[in-house]
Motif scaffolding. Sequence first.
Motif, PDB file in Angstrom:
ATOM      1  N   GLY B  61      50.618  -0.318  39.073  1.00 14.47           N
ATOM      2  CA  GLY B  61      51.752  -0.465  38.177  1.00 14.47           C
ATOM      3  C   GLY B  61      51.626   0.312  36.878  1.00 14.47           C
ATOM      4  N   ARG B  62      50.599   1.137  36.765  1.00 14.02           N
ATOM      5  CA  ARG B  62      50.436   1.930  35.549  1.00 14.02           C
ATOM      6  C   ARG B  62      51.347   3.152  35.614  1.00 14.02           C
ATOM      7  NH1 ARG B  62      43.975   2.231  36.108  1.00 14.02           N
ATOM      8  NH2 ARG B  62      44.740   3.081  38.070  1.00 14.02           N
ATOM      9  N   TYR B  63      51.998   3.427  34.491  1.00 12.00           N
ATOM     10  CA  TYR B  63      52.905   4.574  34.435  1.00 12.00           C
ATOM     11  C   TYR B  63      52.138   5.820  34.004  1.00 12.00           C
ATOM     12  CZ  TYR B  63      56.736   1.170  34.501  1.00 12.00           C
ATOM     13  OH  TYR B  63      57.606   0.167  34.850  1.00 12.00           O
ATOM     14  N   GLY B  64      52.447   6.929  34.635  1.00 13.75           N
ATOM     15  CA  GLY B  64      51.844   8.201  34.254  1.00 13.75           C
ATOM     16  C   GLY B  64      52.914   9.235  33.976  1.00 13.75           C
ATOM     17  N   LEU B  65      52.690  10.070  32.982  1.00  9.37           N
ATOM     18  CA  LEU B  65      53.598  11.186  32.687  1.00  9.37           C
ATOM     19  C   LEU B  65      52.707  12.368  32.339  1.00  9.37           C
ATOM     20  CD1 LEU B  65      56.554  12.136  32.227  1.00  9.37           C
ATOM     21  CD2 LEU B  65      56.248  11.537  29.805  1.00  9.37           C
ATOM     22  N   GLY B  86      46.765   6.960  42.409  1.00  5.53           N
ATOM     23  CA  GLY B  86      46.897   8.307  41.857  1.00  5.53           C
ATOM     24  C   GLY B  86      47.905   9.142  42.605  1.00  5.53           C
ATOM     25  N   LEU B  87      48.138  10.319  42.093  1.00  8.43           N
ATOM     26  CA  LEU B  87      49.102  11.241  42.693  1.00  8.43           C
ATOM     27  C   LEU B  87      48.310  12.407  43.292  1.00  8.43           C
ATOM     28  CD1 LEU B  87      52.185  11.628  42.987  1.00  8.43           C
ATOM     29  CD2 LEU B  87      52.142  12.892  40.838  1.00  8.43           C
ATOM     30  N   THR B  99      46.482   9.130  33.837  1.00  7.37           N
ATOM     31  CA  THR B  99      46.224   9.827  32.568  1.00  7.37           C
ATOM     32  C   THR B  99      46.154  11.345  32.756  1.00  7.37           C
ATOM     33  OG1 THR B  99      43.803   9.858  32.768  1.00  7.37           O
ATOM     34  CG2 THR B  99      44.821   7.858  31.828  1.00  7.37           C
ATOM     35  N   GLY B 100      46.348  11.795  33.995  1.00  7.83           N
ATOM     36  CA  GLY B 100      46.252  13.225  34.277  1.00  7.83           C
ATOM     37  C   GLY B 100      44.846  13.658  34.658  1.00  7.83           C
ATOM     38  N   GLN B 101      43.900  12.732  34.608  1.00  2.00           N
ATOM     39  CA  GLN B 101      42.528  13.070  34.965  1.00  2.00           C
ATOM     40  C   GLN B 101      42.434  13.317  36.468  1.00  2.00           C
ATOM     41  OE1 GLN B 101      39.593  13.417  32.996  1.00  2.00           O
ATOM     42  NE2 GLN B 101      38.947  14.269  34.983  1.00  2.00           N
ATOM     43  N   CYS B 102      41.841  14.435  36.823  1.00  2.53           N
ATOM     44  CA  CYS B 102      41.613  14.700  38.236  1.00  2.53           C
ATOM     45  C   CYS B 102      40.495  13.768  38.709  1.00  2.53           C
ATOM     46  CB  CYS B 102      41.227  16.168  38.438  1.00  2.53           C
ATOM     47  SG  CYS B 102      41.012  16.612  40.160  1.00  2.53           S
ATOM     48  N   ILE B 103      40.755  13.056  39.780  1.00  3.09           N
ATOM     49  CA  ILE B 103      39.748  12.079  40.237  1.00  3.09           C
ATOM     50  C   ILE B 103      39.220  12.424  41.635  1.00  3.09           C
ATOM     51  CG2 ILE B 103      40.516  10.147  38.790  1.00  3.09           C
ATOM     52  CD1 ILE B 103      42.207   9.148  41.128  1.00  3.09           C
ATOM     53  N   VAL B 118      38.547  18.677  35.265  1.00  5.78           N
ATOM     54  CA  VAL B 118      39.959  19.048  35.414  1.00  5.78           C
ATOM     55  C   VAL B 118      40.835  17.911  34.925  1.00  5.78           C
ATOM     56  CG1 VAL B 118      41.764  19.731  37.028  1.00  5.78           C
ATOM     57  CG2 VAL B 118      39.410  20.506  37.398  1.00  5.78           C
ATOM     58  N   LYS B 119      41.686  18.196  33.995  1.00  7.17           N
ATOM     59  CA  LYS B 119      42.604  17.158  33.496  1.00  7.17           C
ATOM     60  C   LYS B 119      43.936  17.802  33.143  1.00  7.17           C
ATOM     61  CE  LYS B 119      42.827  13.171  30.342  1.00  7.17           C
ATOM     62  NZ  LYS B 119      44.229  13.235  30.025  1.00  7.17           N
ATOM     63  N   LEU B 120      44.977  17.233  33.651  1.00  9.37           N
ATOM     64  CA  LEU B 120      46.320  17.700  33.306  1.00  9.37           C
ATOM     65  C   LEU B 120      46.733  17.073  31.974  1.00  9.37           C
ATOM     66  CD1 LEU B 120      48.154  17.313  36.736  1.00  9.37           C
ATOM     67  CD2 LEU B 120      47.128  19.378  35.763  1.00  9.37           C
ATOM     68  N   ARG B 121      47.491  17.820  31.195  1.00 14.60           N
ATOM     69  CA  ARG B 121      48.002  17.222  29.950  1.00 14.60           C
ATOM     70  C   ARG B 121      48.893  16.039  30.312  1.00 14.60           C
ATOM     71  NH1 ARG B 121      50.076  20.585  24.994  1.00 14.60           N
ATOM     72  NH2 ARG B 121      47.830  20.672  24.803  1.00 14.60           N
TER      73      ARG B 121
END
Lengths: 183, 428
Positions: B61-65, B86-87, B99-103, B118-121
Amino acid sequence: MMDLKEVFFDPNHPTLLGSCARAATAEEARFRVQYPNSRTRSSRIFALDAGAAEAMYAITEDPWNGAHFLTLVDRGPVDPATTDARDLPLAHPDGTSADLTEETDGADVVVLLATSGDNEGAAEVIAREAFHRHIMCAGLALGSGKSDASVDRVVNSMRRFATVLVVARDNDYIPAMLTALRA
Amino acid sequence: MLRKEYNDLLTQTDPGTSMGDMFRQYWVPALLASELAENDCDPVRVKLLGERLIAFRDTEGRYGLMDEFCAHRGVSLWFGRNEEGGLRCPYHGWKYDHTGQCIEVPSESAESGFCQKVKLRSYPLIKVGDVLWTHMGSEENRPPEPAWEFANLPPEQTYTSKRWQECNWLQAMEGGIDSSHVSFLHSGSLKTDPLFKGAKGNQYNQNDKKPVFEVVESDGGLYIGARRMAEDDHYYWRITPWVMPSFTMVPPRGDHPVHGHFWIPIDDENCWAWSFDYHPTRALTDKERQAMIDGYGVHNQYVPGTFRPRQNKDNDYLMDREAQRRGETYSGIWGIAMQDASLQESMGPIVDRTKENLVSTDNGIIMARHRLRKACEALRDKGIQPPGLVPEHQQVRSAARVLPPDQPFKDAMKDDLTVRPGVKQTSV
C-alpha cells in the motif's frame, strides 16, 4: 445529464487545422497578426500625501507611455464641498502647478496613491472630476510598514471614489501596476 | 501588459527554472487517490512540472512516484509489472521499490550489491483527502502536509475531479481570480446549473455587471473582493481567496457546496485543472454528487477513459450557436468549466502578455503576478521560502455576504474568510 454528443456533435462537421480551435498551438501562434492593437493611454497618477509622493517620485523618471505624475500641494485639508476642480492645488514633479481639469481632459485612467488617510477631501475632488468625465478611477493604498488601523484609514479615505481599490504592502507595486496598465 | 522576461519567468516551470523551483517548494496534487485504488494496481504515467514520472502503489500500500524510465535501457516503466513490493521493468527484470531504489537486477549476482548503486529519482506521494500529493523539492525544505479544508473533511462531504487543460498554468489560474467575467461568460449557467442556480446572490450578479473591486494582500496570497449593489444601498460582496502559487476558491452561492481549484503545470503548455467541491458541515447529497460526476458546476464531462474533457479543441468544444442565441449559454459552450477552458486555451499555449491591454479592474491579476514574481525572485536570489507553505496560509475560505456600505470586507468578513471547523460557509 446532458448528452453533448447527441445534442451538439456533428461528426461530419469539417474541422480544418486553421479554422478550428485546434489552431491554438504554438505553431499557429506565429500567424497571429502583428500590429499595435491599442493606442497610447493617457494615465494620470495623483499622489495624495507626502509618503505617496515620495514613492511616486522614485519612478517618475522611468520610461512611461505619457503618464502624468501629479502631487497634491499641502495647503491643509481640502473641503470637497467648496473646492472646485480648478482650485485643487496640484503640482508636476518639477514643481510647476497643474490644473485638474486640464489634466483629466482626455485622460483614460486616474490612479490615486495614498499612504495616509489625510486627504479624503482631495480624493473626492479628483474622483468627482473623473466621474464627470467617465474616467475609471483606481485607488492604491500603500501599506508598507503601517499598522492595519492605519491602512484602514487610507482605504476608507478612497473607498467611496475608486472603482478599484488595491491595498499593497510594498511600493514596488506602483510600477508593476502602471506597467501592466500601459501607463 | 507584462514584459516578456517576466512572462517567461512566471510561465516556465521545468526543472532549473525559477518558477519551477518555486512550485517545487509546495505539496502539489499529483493524482486522484482513485487512480491508484488498490495495492499492486496498474501504474500510472504522470507528468508534472515538465518531468515524466510513474506512480504506483505497491503490495503493502505504499505509494511511489519516480522517474518513468528504467535506469538500464530507458524503457518506460508504465509497461512494468507491479508485484511483490516493487515495480519491475518487463524488459530485463530490473525492479524498483516505492522510493525508486533498484532492489533487483536479475542478470547480476545478488551478492554483488550492484542494484544498490542504481536509484531512480523519486518524490514522496501521500494521500490527504481523495488526492495524492507530491513534493518535488528538497527534503530539508519539505513543508507540513496539505491543510486545505477540502482535503481534510470526511469523504462524504467532498468531491474532487481533475481535467487536462491545454494551455499554460498561469492563464488558467488567472481565470480563477478574474471575478468580472462571471456576469458575462457564466451568466447562462447561473440560471441553469444545478450547483449554482437558485441562490439569491445570482440576482445581484445578474443585475450589476460592473462590480467594484478591492484587492487586499493576505499572508498567503490575496483576497479579491468584488462588490455589487444589493438592496437599500448595501453591497453584495463576493470574496475570492488566492493562495500562492495556484490555489483559488469560488465564492459560494446559497447552500450549494463550495468549490475551488488548483492549477498545476504538466509542462509549459499544459496544466491540470483540479476542481473540488465540499460542504463544511454536511454530506454532499446524492443529487449534488451526481451533478458533479455529470460535469456540472466546476467539473466537466470526459472523453471516456481519459481526463481529457469531452468538449475539447478537436471538436471546437461542441460549440452550440443556437444555445447561445437562445440565451442558454453566453459563449455557446456548455458547462462552466469548459466555458473557461475553451477561452483560455484559445489564447494559445502560452499567451503573449506583451500584447494584452489590461484595465484597472484587472488589478487582482496584476497583483497576483506581482506577488508571484517577487516570491520567485526572493527564493531564487535569497533563498526565502514563498508564502502559502504553512497551514495557517491554507486555512482560507471564499465567502459571499451583503454588508452595509461603510464596512470593509476585510474586517467585517474576517471570520467568514477563515476555516472554522463545524461552521458552514458564509453565503448568499
